[in-house]
Scaffold this motif. Structure first.
Motif, PDB file in Angstrom:
ATOM      1  N   UNK A 157       0.832  -1.189   0.000  1.00  0.00           N
ATOM      2  CA  UNK A 157       0.000   0.000   0.000  1.00  0.00           C
ATOM      3  C   UNK A 157       0.874   1.249   0.000  1.00  0.00           C
ATOM      4  N   UNK A 158       0.426   2.279  -0.712  1.00  0.00           N
ATOM      5  CA  UNK A 158       1.195   3.521  -0.828  1.00  0.00           C
ATOM      6  C   UNK A 158       0.288   4.714  -0.571  1.00  0.00           C
ATOM      7  N   UNK A 159       0.914   5.855  -0.274  1.00  0.00           N
ATOM      8  CA  UNK A 159       0.135   7.086  -0.126  1.00  0.00           C
ATOM      9  C   UNK A 159       0.116   7.834  -1.459  1.00  0.00           C
ATOM     10  N   UNK A 160      -0.501   9.013  -1.476  1.00  0.00           N
ATOM     11  CA  UNK A 160      -0.667   9.744  -2.740  1.00  0.00           C
ATOM     12  C   UNK A 160       0.663  10.266  -3.276  1.00  0.00           C
ATOM     13  N   UNK A 161       1.677  10.368  -2.423  1.00  0.00           N
ATOM     14  CA  UNK A 161       3.004  10.784  -2.868  1.00  0.00           C
ATOM     15  C   UNK A 161       3.839   9.606  -3.383  1.00  0.00           C
ATOM     16  N   UNK A 162       3.279   8.397  -3.277  1.00  0.00           N
ATOM     17  CA  UNK A 162       4.014   7.221  -3.725  1.00  0.00           C
ATOM     18  C   UNK A 162       4.890   6.602  -2.670  1.00  0.00           C
ATOM     19  N   UNK A 163       4.817   7.099  -1.428  1.00  0.00           N
ATOM     20  CA  UNK A 163       5.597   6.503  -0.342  1.00  0.00           C
ATOM     21  C   UNK A 163       5.011   5.141   0.030  1.00  0.00           C
ATOM     22  N   UNK A 164       5.862   4.155   0.229  1.00  0.00           N
ATOM     23  CA  UNK A 164       5.401   2.833   0.638  1.00  0.00           C
ATOM     24  C   UNK A 164       5.035   2.863   2.117  1.00  0.00           C
ATOM     25  N   UNK A 165       3.906   2.245   2.463  1.00  0.00           N
ATOM     26  CA  UNK A 165       3.397   2.286   3.834  1.00  0.00           C
ATOM     27  C   UNK A 165       3.492   0.930   4.541  1.00  0.00           C
ATOM     28  N   UNK A 166       2.874  -0.076   3.964  1.00  0.00           N
ATOM     29  CA  UNK A 166       2.786  -1.405   4.566  1.00  0.00           C
ATOM     30  C   UNK A 166       2.275  -2.354   3.504  1.00  0.00           C
ATOM     31  N   UNK A 167       2.255  -3.645   3.786  1.00  0.00           N
ATOM     32  CA  UNK A 167       1.599  -4.562   2.861  1.00  0.00           C
ATOM     33  C   UNK A 167       0.132  -4.673   3.251  1.00  0.00           C
ATOM     34  N   UNK A 168      -0.620  -5.424   2.483  1.00  0.00           N
ATOM     35  CA  UNK A 168      -2.046  -5.580   2.779  1.00  0.00           C
ATOM     36  C   UNK A 168      -2.277  -6.344   4.073  1.00  0.00           C
ATOM     37  N   UNK A 169      -1.244  -7.066   4.560  1.00  0.00           N
ATOM     38  CA  UNK A 169      -1.412  -7.846   5.793  1.00  0.00           C
ATOM     39  C   UNK A 169      -0.291  -7.648   6.804  1.00  0.00           C
ATOM     40  N   UNK A 170       0.676  -6.784   6.539  1.00  0.00           N
ATOM     41  CA  UNK A 170       1.791  -6.690   7.482  1.00  0.00           C
ATOM     42  C   UNK A 170       2.607  -5.427   7.329  1.00  0.00           C
ATOM     43  N   UNK A 187       0.437   7.220  12.077  1.00  0.00           N
ATOM     44  CA  UNK A 187      -0.994   7.283  11.794  1.00  0.00           C
ATOM     45  C   UNK A 187      -1.393   6.764  10.443  1.00  0.00           C
ATOM     46  N   UNK A 188      -0.420   6.491   9.558  1.00  0.00           N
ATOM     47  CA  UNK A 188      -0.749   6.016   8.219  1.00  0.00           C
ATOM     48  C   UNK A 188      -0.614   4.499   8.085  1.00  0.00           C
ATOM     49  N   UNK A 189      -0.041   3.846   9.093  1.00  0.00           N
ATOM     50  CA  UNK A 189       0.106   2.398   9.052  1.00  0.00           C
ATOM     51  C   UNK A 189      -0.436   1.805  10.351  1.00  0.00           C
ATOM     52  N   UNK A 190      -0.654   0.497  10.310  1.00  0.00           N
ATOM     53  CA  UNK A 190      -0.961  -0.218  11.537  1.00  0.00           C
ATOM     54  C   UNK A 190       0.351  -0.681  12.154  1.00  0.00           C
ATOM     55  N   UNK A 191       0.704  -0.196  13.345  1.00  0.00           N
ATOM     56  CA  UNK A 191       1.927  -0.669  13.995  1.00  0.00           C
ATOM     57  C   UNK A 191       1.697  -2.058  14.575  1.00  0.00           C
ATOM     58  N   UNK A 192       2.005  -3.073  13.790  1.00  0.00           N
ATOM     59  CA  UNK A 192       1.699  -4.446  14.162  1.00  0.00           C
ATOM     60  C   UNK A 192       2.384  -4.913  15.428  1.00  0.00           C
ATOM     61  N   UNK A 193       1.820  -5.928  16.056  1.00  0.00           N
ATOM     62  CA  UNK A 193       2.410  -6.520  17.252  1.00  0.00           C
ATOM     63  C   UNK A 193       3.808  -7.034  16.950  1.00  0.00           C
ATOM     64  N   UNK A 194       3.951  -7.779  15.843  1.00  0.00           N
ATOM     65  CA  UNK A 194       5.265  -8.321  15.488  1.00  0.00           C
ATOM     66  C   UNK A 194       6.251  -7.209  15.174  1.00  0.00           C
ATOM     67  N   UNK A 195       5.791  -6.159  14.505  1.00  0.00           N
ATOM     68  CA  UNK A 195       6.677  -5.026  14.227  1.00  0.00           C
ATOM     69  C   UNK A 195       7.231  -4.452  15.513  1.00  0.00           C
ATOM     70  N   UNK A 196       6.341  -4.208  16.486  1.00  0.00           N
ATOM     71  CA  UNK A 196       6.778  -3.628  17.745  1.00  0.00           C
ATOM     72  C   UNK A 196       7.769  -4.503  18.489  1.00  0.00           C
ATOM     73  N   UNK A 197       7.510  -5.818  18.496  1.00  0.00           N
ATOM     74  CA  UNK A 197       8.411  -6.732  19.195  1.00  0.00           C
ATOM     75  C   UNK A 197       9.769  -6.797  18.515  1.00  0.00           C
ATOM     76  N   UNK A 198       9.781  -6.782  17.185  1.00  0.00           N
ATOM     77  CA  UNK A 198      11.051  -6.824  16.462  1.00  0.00           C
ATOM     78  C   UNK A 198      11.851  -5.539  16.654  1.00  0.00           C
ATOM     79  N   UNK A 199      11.176  -4.389  16.585  1.00  0.00           N
ATOM     80  CA  UNK A 199      11.877  -3.116  16.803  1.00  0.00           C
ATOM     81  C   UNK A 199      12.538  -3.108  18.178  1.00  0.00           C
ATOM     82  N   UNK A 200      11.789  -3.515  19.184  1.00  0.00           N
ATOM     83  CA  UNK A 200      12.322  -3.523  20.553  1.00  0.00           C
ATOM     84  C   UNK A 200      13.509  -4.469  20.686  1.00  0.00           C
TER      85      UNK A 200
END
Length: 274
Positions: A157-170, A187-200
């Motif tokens: 998924x992308x925004x109107x500027x063409x920036x990549x945001x997330x996939x349809x499921x992750x 605010x433009x993406x869903x901060x997934x549970x797995x994303x948060x755990x991996x970042x930490x």
């Protein structure tokens, strides 16, 4: 097996009965979370049960909806976890809970090993209230459905500027200059549970994670690309197809061993391995 949990009861049926004026049916007025139950245990460190419950609660409170009974959520999840490794927990505005189960995605190990093909979606295929995992998922569902018609496994998924945001499921992950990159949770993406755990975990290990917008220029520089969610863990992306051509990435890049170590180390903690 056609079995599910709804409003405090385990039901064996291929159908569910809802009122004709049900907001969840009419408007997608629900919140949900999808989790992978490791070792059939909600207590497994990889299941992240508490984090999924907290996200449900946060979304419900932000909408002013009624909270479900945590005891019934747990009872329903345990009932379904005896039969399925993946659970989708949905909560209606009045607090009713609905839990269904499914198997792991077909060919998951193959995809984790060799990567997948993804397609860049059009900007109009965005998600409603993207920072809340709500039942109005039509944009992401359409984007993935169109991608699958091109024999791709995911849509980006992308925004109107063409920036990549997330996939349809992750959530997206890129490797560049010895660092991990992931789009920011602004605010433009869903901060997934797995994303948060991996970042930490990555930062605890002394590794750099850069949360910056993924511009069309930046994504061309990545050496490796992947997406993550609570079900598939992490899956490399070897090719991204767009109207302007194809971008290719290395699905066997050594960087992916860093992400795999998160799961290995977590299992090690469970069994007392050092």
């Amino acid at each position: 097996m056609k079995i599910y949990w709804y409003n405090g009861q385990l039901i064996e049926s291929p159908t569910i009965e809802l009122a004709i004026d049900e907001p969840g049916l009419l408007y997608g007025a629900t919140v949900f979370t999808t989790l992978r139950v490791y070792d059939r245990s909600l207590e497994s460190r990889l299941t992240h049960w508490r984090a999924h419950c907290d996200r449900l609660k946060s979304s419900l409170e932000s909408f002013g909806w009624q909270l479900p009974s945590e005891e019934r959520l747990r009872q329903g999840a345990l009932s379904l976890a005896a039969h399925f490794p993946v659970l989708r927990i949905t909560v209606f505005p009045d607090g009713r809970e609905w839990i269904i189960g499914r198997d792991l995605p077909e060919g998951l190990i193959e995809k984790q090993s060799h990567g997948i093909l993804a397609v860049l979606a059009k900007p109009e295929f965005s998600r409603c209230l993207p920072d809340r995992k709500n039942g109005n998922y039509l944009g992401a569902w359409l984007a993935k459905s169109i991608a699958q018609q091109s024999n791709a496994q995911e849509a980006i998924l992308v925004d109107v500027q063409g920036n990549w945001l997330e996939t349809s499921t992750g959530n997206l992950w890129g490797w560049l200059d010895g660092s991990w990159w992931t789009p920011p949770a602004t605010g433009e993406i869903l901060p997934g549970i797995m994303r948060g755990e991996l970042v930490k975990w990555l930062r605890q290990e002394g590794l750099v994670v850069r949360e910056e917008p993924w511009t069309p220029n930046l994504v061309r520089k990545f050496e490796a690309l992947a997406y993550s969610n609570s079900v598939v863990e992490t899956v490399p992306v070897h090719t991204v197809s767009s109207p302007l051509g194809k971008l290719e990435y290395n699905p066997h890049h050594p960087c992916f061993q860093q992400l795999r170590m998160f799961f290995i180390s977590t299992i090690g903690v469970k069994f007392g391995i050092t």
